[in-house]
Design a protein around this motif. Structure first.
Motif, PDB file in Angstrom:
ATOM      1  N   ASP A  27      95.213 173.223 101.329  1.00 21.24           N
ATOM      2  CA  ASP A  27      96.431 174.049 101.405  1.00 21.24           C
ATOM      3  C   ASP A  27      96.482 175.039 100.259  1.00 21.24           C
ATOM      4  O   ASP A  27      95.713 174.949  99.300  1.00 21.24           O
ATOM      5  CB  ASP A  27      97.686 173.154 101.425  1.00 21.24           C
ATOM      6  CG  ASP A  27      97.940 172.432 100.099  1.00 21.24           C
ATOM      7  OD1 ASP A  27      97.973 173.109  99.047  1.00 21.24           O
ATOM      8  OD2 ASP A  27      98.104 171.187 100.120  1.00 21.24           O
TER       9      ASP A  27
ATOM     10  N   SER B 134     106.924 163.375  92.661  1.00 20.65           N
ATOM     11  CA  SER B 134     107.670 164.442  91.983  1.00 20.65           C
ATOM     12  C   SER B 134     108.940 164.741  92.773  1.00 20.65           C
ATOM     13  O   SER B 134     109.653 165.671  92.451  1.00 20.65           O
ATOM     14  CB  SER B 134     106.796 165.689  91.907  1.00 20.65           C
ATOM     15  OG  SER B 134     106.389 166.059  93.207  1.00 20.65           O
ATOM     16  N   LYS B 135     109.206 163.973  93.820  1.00 20.95           N
ATOM     17  CA  LYS B 135     110.231 164.414  94.773  1.00 20.95           C
ATOM     18  C   LYS B 135     111.599 163.790  94.581  1.00 20.95           C
ATOM     19  O   LYS B 135     112.598 164.368  94.993  1.00 20.95           O
ATOM     20  CB  LYS B 135     109.710 164.200  96.191  1.00 20.95           C
ATOM     21  CG  LYS B 135     108.445 165.035  96.386  1.00 20.95           C
ATOM     22  CD  LYS B 135     107.678 164.770  97.630  1.00 20.95           C
ATOM     23  CE  LYS B 135     106.319 165.467  97.517  1.00 20.95           C
ATOM     24  NZ  LYS B 135     105.448 165.176  98.643  1.00 20.95           N
TER      25      LYS B 135
ATOM     26  N   ARG C  94     108.164 158.522  98.433  1.00 20.73           N
ATOM     27  CA  ARG C  94     107.860 157.180  97.955  1.00 20.73           C
ATOM     28  C   ARG C  94     106.767 157.154  96.894  1.00 20.73           C
ATOM     29  O   ARG C  94     106.577 156.154  96.233  1.00 20.73           O
ATOM     30  CB  ARG C  94     107.369 156.341  99.126  1.00 20.73           C
ATOM     31  CG  ARG C  94     108.445 156.095 100.106  1.00 20.73           C
ATOM     32  CD  ARG C  94     108.230 154.756 100.729  1.00 20.73           C
ATOM     33  NE  ARG C  94     109.413 154.411 101.475  1.00 20.73           N
ATOM     34  CZ  ARG C  94     109.418 154.126 102.760  1.00 20.73           C
ATOM     35  NH1 ARG C  94     108.287 154.117 103.419  1.00 20.73           N
ATOM     36  NH2 ARG C  94     110.536 153.837 103.364  1.00 20.73           N
ATOM     37  N   GLY C  95     106.012 158.233  96.828  1.00 18.29           N
ATOM     38  CA  GLY C  95     104.921 158.255  95.870  1.00 18.29           C
ATOM     39  C   GLY C  95     103.846 157.234  96.146  1.00 18.29           C
ATOM     40  O   GLY C  95     103.157 156.775  95.239  1.00 18.29           O
ATOM     41  N   GLU C  96     103.682 156.888  97.400  1.00 24.33           N
ATOM     42  CA  GLU C  96     102.726 155.840  97.730  1.00 24.33           C
ATOM     43  C   GLU C  96     101.487 156.343  98.444  1.00 24.33           C
ATOM     44  O   GLU C  96     100.451 155.691  98.413  1.00 24.33           O
ATOM     45  CB  GLU C  96     103.397 154.823  98.671  1.00 24.33           C
ATOM     46  CG  GLU C  96     104.133 153.742  97.955  1.00 24.33           C
ATOM     47  CD  GLU C  96     104.488 152.639  98.929  1.00 24.33           C
ATOM     48  OE1 GLU C  96     104.004 151.515  98.728  1.00 24.33           O
ATOM     49  OE2 GLU C  96     105.222 152.922  99.890  1.00 24.33           O
ATOM     50  N   ALA C  97     101.630 157.484  99.127  1.00 23.26           N
ATOM     51  CA  ALA C  97     100.583 157.859 100.062  1.00 23.26           C
ATOM     52  C   ALA C  97      99.225 158.066  99.401  1.00 23.26           C
ATOM     53  O   ALA C  97      98.236 157.448  99.797  1.00 23.26           O
ATOM     54  CB  ALA C  97     101.002 159.099 100.834  1.00 23.26           C
ATOM     55  N   LEU C  98      99.192 158.910  98.356  1.00 24.29           N
ATOM     56  CA  LEU C  98      97.883 159.210  97.772  1.00 24.29           C
ATOM     57  C   LEU C  98      97.229 157.945  97.233  1.00 24.29           C
ATOM     58  O   LEU C  98      96.042 157.692  97.459  1.00 24.29           O
ATOM     59  CB  LEU C  98      98.005 160.269  96.672  1.00 24.29           C
ATOM     60  CG  LEU C  98      98.391 161.681  97.140  1.00 24.29           C
ATOM     61  CD1 LEU C  98      98.238 162.681  95.988  1.00 24.29           C
ATOM     62  CD2 LEU C  98      97.552 162.131  98.326  1.00 24.29           C
TER      63      LEU C  98
ATOM     64  N   THR D 151      95.491 172.890  96.927  1.00 24.75           N
ATOM     65  CA  THR D 151      94.926 171.547  96.859  1.00 24.75           C
ATOM     66  C   THR D 151      93.965 171.292  98.022  1.00 24.75           C
ATOM     67  O   THR D 151      94.200 171.761  99.140  1.00 24.75           O
ATOM     68  CB  THR D 151      96.073 170.499  96.920  1.00 24.75           C
ATOM     69  OG1 THR D 151      96.992 170.795  95.875  1.00 24.75           O
ATOM     70  CG2 THR D 151      95.564 169.077  96.762  1.00 24.75           C
TER      71      THR D 151
ATOM     72  N   ASN E   4     102.474 166.325 102.511  1.00 25.30           N
ATOM     73  CA  ASN E   4     102.354 166.734 101.104  1.00 25.30           C
ATOM     74  C   ASN E   4     102.154 168.240 100.989  1.00 25.30           C
ATOM     75  O   ASN E   4     102.726 168.883 100.114  1.00 25.30           O
ATOM     76  CB  ASN E   4     101.191 166.004 100.432  1.00 25.30           C
ATOM     77  CG  ASN E   4     101.567 164.591 100.014  1.00 25.30           C
ATOM     78  OD1 ASN E   4     102.742 164.244  99.961  1.00 25.30           O
ATOM     79  ND2 ASN E   4     100.567 163.779  99.727  1.00 25.30           N
ATOM     80  N   SER E   5     101.319 168.788 101.886  1.00 24.89           N
ATOM     81  CA  SER E   5     101.054 170.228 101.818  1.00 24.89           C
ATOM     82  C   SER E   5     102.320 171.016 102.131  1.00 24.89           C
ATOM     83  O   SER E   5     102.606 172.037 101.502  1.00 24.89           O
ATOM     84  CB  SER E   5      99.950 170.617 102.802  1.00 24.89           C
ATOM     85  OG  SER E   5      98.744 169.972 102.451  1.00 24.89           O
TER      86      SER E   5
ATOM     87  N   ILE F 144      98.523 170.771  91.832  1.00 24.64           N
ATOM     88  CA  ILE F 144      98.846 169.726  90.856  1.00 24.64           C
ATOM     89  C   ILE F 144      98.169 170.133  89.549  1.00 24.64           C
ATOM     90  O   ILE F 144      97.030 170.587  89.559  1.00 24.64           O
ATOM     91  CB  ILE F 144      98.294 168.364  91.331  1.00 24.64           C
ATOM     92  CG1 ILE F 144      98.904 168.002  92.700  1.00 24.64           C
ATOM     93  CG2 ILE F 144      98.572 167.264  90.303  1.00 24.64           C
ATOM     94  CD1 ILE F 144      98.347 166.727  93.318  1.00 24.64           C
TER      95      ILE F 144
ATOM     96  N   ALA G  67     104.238 157.088  92.264  1.00 22.48           N
ATOM     97  CA  ALA G  67     104.299 158.327  91.496  1.00 22.48           C
ATOM     98  C   ALA G  67     104.728 159.434  92.443  1.00 22.48           C
ATOM     99  O   ALA G  67     104.074 159.678  93.444  1.00 22.48           O
ATOM    100  CB  ALA G  67     102.933 158.652  90.916  1.00 22.48           C
TER     101      ALA G  67
END
Ligand code: ADP
Ligand code: MG
Length: 578
Positions: free
Chosen positions: A58, A78-79, A95-99, A142, A33-34, A63, A76
């Motif tokens: 980072d 943004s990619k 995938r918007g899954e990690a966080l 972040t 992500n960073s 955000i 969710a």
């Protein structure tokens, strides 16, 4: 059982189980992500092997306050925004899954501020439930802190490896990302100790020296290749630096660390016949290829990808690795320790090493024994320098002088190499490989031997034997391979037939072919202890100079050792000690 839709708290944990298997998975997702956020500085802190705490800070784009809630929702991202985007992914995440997955199985804290906002935010989430969000002042970027991982899924904790293993994996992942993204400043602290710190100046040798010891870092060979289809860059072992497992082979494909056993075997094929059995290289290879040529959406932790044209990539890797080794390392150098040099212990802290960071520093850190510049296309690079014969030693070695020092050649190993290349080339050229016998010789063999022979008929013909059935249990030898014409024909045939107890495959595949040739070479090569005339010694050197891989025998043992002028001068105290 009836089918039900799982309640949110259950479904989020199940998905989390896929993305977040262990502390290192969290580290990898946060790192990615960073990097995706364009950070130029990333700092990671780990406590209790990541089980107590993982923190990533980072200076990326951050955000915004408004987006902070949605960022933590499942799916969710943004990619990407459409399924077409999946075909050409340029970011590490998508995938918007990690966080969401990480926040569901930990006590999670995120602080961030985006570039275009004055105010940042701080959110705390426990086991997936938000417990508070507040505006804060902070710099752009972040910070994510993940505490008590799996506190609410204790079953997962049981599957974690020992702390030492988890820590090693974390170091491994972070250092490989640091190596690839050498323009980003990375630091990693484990249990309060700084274990990695890079300075973002793109000097990969310097980063290698933090991953391996200095000598290894200096000696790894630079891989550099590109064509219309792909680019290969990276570092790979010279023949004298090996490991007992293939676990030291790493790939980045389009900036993504992936695990691909097939590509690993391409690397190993590149070293085929040059390393002792059971030894493997250290390799970090960076592959760049059009995003449309790969599918990254095949694995929950994105650890694997699918190559559309894996054969082409496989062949390119094998070929370029081979060329790189040949170009840089035409012979084995004598490690100073053979000569009992008392090397002062190098007590240089990893972080103090100062490699020249100029553009061609890669060349400069190569030892002076290696060619200064290497043209992978030039055939010359394979060759030995012209050698002047000095004479035979102990009826086993041949001493010769080159422009850069003394060479000791093992006459048996060298002859094996020469024969191996001769037979391989003759067979593949398919011309005049057979020597017809004036009178065919008939042989009778026991049933087991006949069976073995019949399984290998194609292979025997490929190599130059011509055989005809001659009644039960008998064959007539009509012709033998040219190279074996000096041997008794029956003995030549018996040498060629496998004495392998496992039943050999019938096919003329490269592996069986090579095995047969190796058997023949071993039997046919002159032995140690055999007197050679000056002419024979000269011929041996000359034949070896013409070999493609002169420096090892077909079984991977060195054919020669090289004692450089430099080493001689130091040993005789003509120059500063080592
Ligand atoms: P993905 O990376 O697959 O998009 P994540 O759950 O990892 O999904 O992250 C969700 C979104 O949160 C990202 O798409 C990105 O917009 C934002 N994000 C996450 N981490 C960072 C970060 N370190 N800096 C900036 N934005 C981030
Ligand atoms: Mg992500």
């Amino acid at each position: 059982m009836p089918i039900i839709i799982l309640p949110k708290e259950v479904s989020s944990k199940i998905a989390a189980g896929e993305v977040v298997e262990r502390p290192v998975s969290v580290v990898k997702e946060l790192l990615e992500n960073s990097i995706d956020a364009g950070a130029t500085e990333i700092s990671i802190k780990i406590e209790q092997a990541g089980k107590k705490m993982i923190e990533a800070i980072d200076n990326g784009e951050g955000i915004s306050y408004e987006e902070s809630d949605i960022a933590l929702k499942r799916y969710a991202t943004s990619k990407i925004s459409s399924s077409e985007d999946l075909e050409k992914i340029q970011t590490l995440g998508f995938r918007g899954e990690a966080l969401a997955s990480i926040a569901a199985v930990s006590r999670f804290m995120i602080e961030s501020r985006s570039e275009n906002q004055e105010i940042g935010f701080n959110s705390v989430i426990e086991g997936g439930d938000e417990t508070g969000k507040k505006p804060i002042g902070r710099s752009v970027g972040t910070l994510i802190r993940v505490e008590d991982l799996f506190f609410n899924v204790p079953a997962r904790l049981k599957f974690l490896k020992k702390d030492i293993t988890e820590r090693r994996l974390i170091s491994l992942i972070v250092s490989r990302y640091a190596l690839f993204y050498a323009g980003i400043r990375f630091s990693l602290f484990q249990e309060g100790k700084k274990v990695l710190a890079t300075n973002g100046n793109n000097n990969r040798r310097e980063i290698l020296s933090q991953i391996y010891d200095i000598e290894t870092a200096k000696s790894l060979l630079k891989v550099n290749y590109s064509d219309d289809y792909l680019q290969l860059e990276g570092y790979t072992s010279p023949l004298n630096i090996t490991r007992s497992t293939r676990k030291e082979i790493f790939f980045f494909i389009n900036g993504r660390l992936v695990n691909d056993p097939v590509l690993s075997s391409a690397i190993i094929r590149g070293y085929h016949g040059l390393l002792m059995v059971g030894r493997f290289p250290i390799t970090n290879l960076f592959i760049n290829i059009s995003p449309t040529e790969i599918d990254v959406n095949v694995h929950p932790t994105k650890a694997e990808i699918r190559l559309k044209n894996s054969n082409q990539v496989f062949t390119a890797i094998q070929r370029i690795i081979r060329k790189t080794i040949a170009a840089y390392a035409p012979y084995a150098a004598v490690p100073p320790r053979i000569w009992k040099t008392s090397e002062p212990t190098k007590n240089v802290g990893n972080l103090e090493i100062n490699f020249n960071s100029s553009a061609d520093s890669d060349q400069e850190v190569q030892s002076s024994e290696k060619p200064k510049s290497v043209h992978l296309d030039s055939k010359k690079a394979y060759c030995l320098p012209l050698l002047r014969l000095i004479g035979q030693l102990g009826l086993t070695y041949i001493a010769a002088e080159g422009p850069d020092g003394l060479y000791l050649i093992d006459q048996h190993a060298a002859h094996e190499r020469i024969l191996f290349e001769k037979i391989t080339n003759q067979g593949s050229m398919d011309e005049n490989i057979s020597q017809f016998l004036l009178e065919p010789i008939s042989i009778t063999l026991p049933a087991t031997q006949i069976e073995r022979l019949e399984k290998q008929l194609d292979l025997l013909a490929w190599i130059g034997f011509q055989l005809e059935p001659f009644g039960p249990g008998a064959y007539k030898i009509m012709a033998v391979p040219q190279v074996l014409s000096s041997m008794d024909p029956k003995e030549a045939l018996m040498t060629a037939i496998s004495d392998d107890q496992k039943s050999p495959k019938e096919l003329v595949d490269t592996e069986n072919r090579e095995k047969m040739i190796k058997r023949i070479c071993k039997r046919l090569a002159m032995k140690g202890g055999q007197v050679l005339s000056t002419q024979e010694q000269k011929q041996l050197i000359q034949d070896l100079e013409n070999c493609k891989n002169p420096r090892t025998c077909p079984h991977g043992r060195p054919t020669m050792i090289h004692i450089s002028v430099d080493l001689l001068e130091r040993q005789f105290g003509r120059r500063g000690s080592v």
